[in-house]
Structure formats: structure tokens, C-alpha cells
Write an enzyme that holds these catalytic residues in place. Structure first.
Site, PDB file in Angstrom:
ATOM      1  N   SER A  85      15.805  19.873 -16.064  1.00  0.00           N
ATOM      2  CA  SER A  85      14.727  20.857 -16.022  1.00  0.00           C
ATOM      3  C   SER A  85      15.236  22.174 -16.584  1.00  0.00           C
ATOM      4  CB  SER A  85      14.228  21.059 -14.584  1.00  0.00           C
ATOM      5  OG  SER A  85      13.389  22.188 -14.495  1.00  0.00           O
ATOM      6  N   HIS A 113       0.831  -1.211   0.000  1.00  0.00           N
ATOM      7  CA  HIS A 113       0.000   0.000   0.000  1.00  0.00           C
ATOM      8  C   HIS A 113       0.871   1.268   0.000  1.00  0.00           C
ATOM      9  CE1 HIS A 113      -3.217  -2.801   1.123  1.00  0.00           C
ATOM     10  NE2 HIS A 113      -2.367  -3.255   2.028  1.00  0.00           N
TER      11      HIS A 113
END
Length: 480
Positions: A285, A155
Site C-alpha cells: 500500500s 454461509h
């Protein structure tokens, strides 16, 4: 790129991502040369079965099988609006002696569908080669890191530890499943053969003066000449479009596995535990110079999304064919089959490249694991305290309370996990900080992960790689 080229749309799946080998398989040259090979196979088979076709005619066809006169075919198609008949005409211009026997008894799908099946088969073979190489690269990674403990998640919450190599076997196991599916579907692909306008072989029955056995032999001979085991026993004018659907599902399965792998790599890169390759001069970036974006994994996921969604196209086509054939499958198939293969080829190129260049940061991995391990070690700590004379139920409640207190400090105050200090300070446990720390050896909490990895690589992966050793060693070069 010329100024003219920059004003015309080109598919990214042709220009940007896939290999030259896959692009060639779906090129006009591959298609039209295969048409000519099929016309030669048809003429040879018809001659062998007694039709009035000469060796001289066949040799003339063979002499021009590769020098396709595209200009003649393109000019003719503008007049007759039929691609197959335009190429029959163009071939006939080069082969005047054989002109009258080209495409004898056949319909357009003889060259169209048989060529598609040949290209699909060869494309699956290329996908298979790259899939095996991805398995090979990933297996080396799994073996190298089979003993390195790492925090495992369920999870996406910290759970019991595993090892980096064992996690890689989960990715590998998906690829093995994909290889099994690919091999099965590939083994079922046959040629359409020479079935005629509605699949009844009526035109060939006429050519062979009602001899049914010669009609059967014609299919067999053509299949052998084109390197196939045989032809589909029944069809309409086309082969069943269910074949396309099955093939695209094989590609989708590979895309699903690759997407899962890319998700995990991106999550690991976020945690700075494992990173995909990053070139020396690569810019992550335009604004943030420090960034190392997982560009390859993101591209893999993006292409995988396309391939998975592409499976809907052949499903619709297969479901909506009318009786012996309709032509509303034409444009859809030209797009879905070629682009599905080109995208899957690109995905596997990325998979090979990423798997071979994964960068692992053991100290970061250990730091993350050690921040959580005290919680996971509480069962062992509690058992040791019981052996020293403690009450199991009381100790369980104390550990629960101390764990909640330590977790609160971590989450609300941003401080390190001090659970061991709290346990050591509680006289009920009869232990010290040093004794507790001696328990916290990560390798003691990974279960059989190293052994499972070794067994999987030896029993499942090695036989695959041994059987395909001549195809290994493929390198993948990623374009921008």
C-alpha cells in the site's frame, strides 16, 4: 518505451498480462504466415487433383512463405481496401511464376476462417498446458496439507472442520471439470476447408470440370496438410460462429474456477491463515506500509470478470449472422477471441504462480479452529455424559444454554470461549476441564477429509498428470 509510444493506447492484454507464447499466436506475423501456409496447401492439393499447377510454382511459394513483404501489402491495402487481396498481391510480387495460381478458386474466408480455426486450436492447446500445470501445482499443495485441520465454513459461518488439503481439492475438482470441457470442445474443432463464396464449392466444381469427388478430396487434402482430421461437412462462406461461442464458454469456465479460487485465497489472507506469494521488496500500500494486499488474486478475479463477460460477444455474433454470412462479425471477433484467450492465459499464469507459492500459517489456523471447536465438540461431550448416566434431553438443553452464554461472552465482551469451563462446572456432566480438553483434538473432527484428499489425488489427479507428464514443470513469471 519511446515518447511516441507513450502517446498511443495499447491494450493491457497485450502489454501487461499474458505470456509471449499466447501473444504470438494472435500476432500479425502468425496470421499472415498461416495465410501463406494455407495458400501453399491449396495449390498443392489442386495440383494433386489434376489442375495445371507446377512444382516450380509451389516451390516458389514455399521459398517465400515466411518472409512476408508487409510494406507492399500495407501499401496495396490503402488502394484496394481489402486485406486478403492485398496479401495475395504482395505474395505474387515475390512469386511471379506462381502469381496466377495463388488463392485459386478461394474466397477470403479460406485464409481468414481457416487461420482463425488454426489459431484457436493452438491457443486451446496452450491453455490446456497451463491448466494441467495449475492442476499439478495445486495437487502438490493439497497433498502437503491433506492432514492439517482447519475451520470450514458454510454461509461463511464456522461449520465442521475440514483440512487445508481437502479444501484445495475443491479448487482442483473445478479445474478437472474445465479440462474435460476443453478436451471435448478441442476435439470437435475442424477446418472450414475450401467451401467458396456461399459454402457450395461452386468455384471448385467449375475448376474440376464438375467432378464432385475431387471437391470432396480437396477439403480432405487441405485438412491433412494443415494437421486436422477433417473439415466441417457444411458451412456458409464462414464456419458456424457457434464454434466461437463454444470456445469462449470453455474459457469462461476456467475463469469461473479461478475466480472462486481467488475469492477463497483473499478471504484466507484476510484471516492470516494462508497467503499468496509476496516478494521481498513488494509494496502492499502507498499509505499503509504494513499491508500485504493479495494483488495476484485480485488481478485474477478482475481478469476472470472480463472473460466471463466476454462470452456475450460470440453469442450475439452467432445469433445475428444472416444466411450464408455477414461481415458485422469481423471487428467483434477480432476483439473477443484474441482478448478472451489473452486474459485466460494471464489467469492461468497467475494460478500457477499463486499455487506454487502459497504460504500457510498452521498456528493461526489452529487458533481459529480451537476458538470454535468447543461448540462443535458438544455432541461428543453430550454422548460421553449420557454414557456416564445422564439424560440426553436434559443434557442437550443444558449444553444449548451454556453455548449461548459462552457465545454471548465472546461476542459482547470480546473474551475467549469459556464453554468448557461452564460444562466442567456443571455437575450434570460428571467431567473435568482436563477430560474435556482431551476430547478437543482437531483431527478427530475432520471426518474423512485426509482420506478423501488422498483418494482424489490418487484416483483422479494422478492419471491426468501421468498422461500429461511431458507438459509439466511450467513456471509462471508475473509482471507488475
Amino acid at each position: 518505451m519511446s515518447e511516441k509510444d507513450r502517446t498511443i493506447y495499447t491494450s493491457p492484454l497485450s502489454e501487461r498480462y499474458p505470456s509471449k507464447e499466447m501473444k504470438y499466436l494472435f500476432s500479425p506475423e502468425k496470421k499472415f504466415r498461416t495465410w501463406r501456409r494455407l495458400w501453399i496447401a491449396l495449390a498443392e492439393s489442386e495440383k494433386e487433383l489434376g489442375l495445371d499447377i507446377t512444382d516450380e510454382q509451389i516451390e516458389e511459394l514455399k521459398a517465400h512463405k515466411d518472409d512476408v513483404n508487409y510494406e507492399v501489402a500495407e501499401a496495396r491495402e490503402k488502394v484496394v481496401r481489402h486485406d486478403v487481396m492485398s496479401h495475395v498481391y504482395a505474395y505474387g510480387q515475390q512469386c511471379p511464376k506462381a502469381k496466377g495460381i495463388i488463392h485459386l478458386g478461394a474466397t477470403s474466408c479460406y485464409v481468414g476462417d481457416n487461420t482463425d480455426l488454426i489459431i484457436i486450436s493452438e491457443a486451446l492447446d496452450l491453455i490446456r498446458e497451463k491448466l494441467v500445470n495449475a492442476i499439478d501445482k495445486l495437487a502438490k499443495f493439497a497433498d502437503e496439507y491433506k492432514d492439517l485441520p482447519t475451520l470450514a465454513f458454510t454461509h461463511y459461518q464456522p461449520a465442521q472442520p475440514t483440512t487445508v488439503g481437502k479444501r484445495a481439492t475443491l479448487w482442483l475438482n473445478d479445474l478437472v471439470s474445465d479440462l474435460e470441457d476443453l478436451d471435448y470442445v478441442r476435439s470437435t474443432i475442424k477446418l472450414l476447408g475450401s467451401k467458396g463464396t456461399t459454402g457450395t464449392q461452386a468455384s471448385f466444381l467449375e475448376l474440376f470440370n464438375g467432378d464432385h469427388e475431387k471437391c470432396r478430396k480437396l477439403d480432405k487434402k487441405i485438412a491433412e496438410k494443415m494437421g486436422f482430421d477433417g473439415c466441417y461437412p457444411v458451412s456458409g462462406q464462414t464456419y458456424s460462429r457457434k464454434v466461437d461461442s463454444r470456445v469462449l464458454f470453455v474459457l469462461s469456465n476456467i475463469a469461473q474456477s479461478a475466480h472462486k479460487f481467488s475469492n477463497d485465497i483473499r478471504l484466507l489472507q484476510h484471516m492470516k491463515e494462508v497467503e499468496e506469494p509476496f516478494e521481498k521488496n513488494q509494496i502492499g500500500s502507498s499509505a499503509m506500509a504494513y499491508k500485504r494486499n493479495p494483488m495476484r488474486s485480485e488481478r485474477m478475479a478482475s481478469l476472470a470478470n472480463y472473460v466471463m463477460s466476454d462470452t456475450f460477444n460470440p453469442q450475439i455474433t452467432a445469433a445475428t449472422q444472416w444466411f450464408e454470412r455477414t461481415l458485422d462479425d469481423s471487428a467483434n471477433r477480432r476483439l473477443s477471441l484474441s482478448e478472451g484467450f489473452l486474459a485466460t492465459d494471464s489467469i492461468l499464469e497467475l494460478y500457477i504462480n499463486i499455487s506454487e507459492g502459497l504460504v500457510v500459517y498452521p498456528k493461526v489456523i489452529r487458533a481459529h479452529l480451537m476458538a470454535e471447536l468447543p461448540f462443535m465438540a458438544t455432541e461428543n461431550i453430550m454422548m460421553d455424559a449420557v454414557k456416564a448416566g445422564g439424560d440426553r434431553q436434559e443434557l442437550h438443553e443444558k449444553i444449548r444454554e451454556l453455548s449461548m452464554q459462552a457465545a454471548k461472552v465472546v461476542k459482547e465482551e470480546g473474551k475467549p470461549n469459556d464453554l468448557l469451563d461452564r460444562i466442567a462446572a456443571d455437575p450434570a456432566f460428571h467431567t473435568s476441564k482436563e477430560a474435556l480438553e482431551s476430547v478437543l483434538k482437531p483431527e478427530n473432527y475432520v471426518g474423512r477429509a485426509p482420506e478423501q484428499t488422498t483418494e482424489f489425488l490418487s484416483e483422479v489427479i494422478k492419471p491426468i498428470l501421468d498422461a500429461n507428464k511431458d507438459e509439466l514443470g511450467l513456471e509462471a513469471e508475473i509482471d507488475v
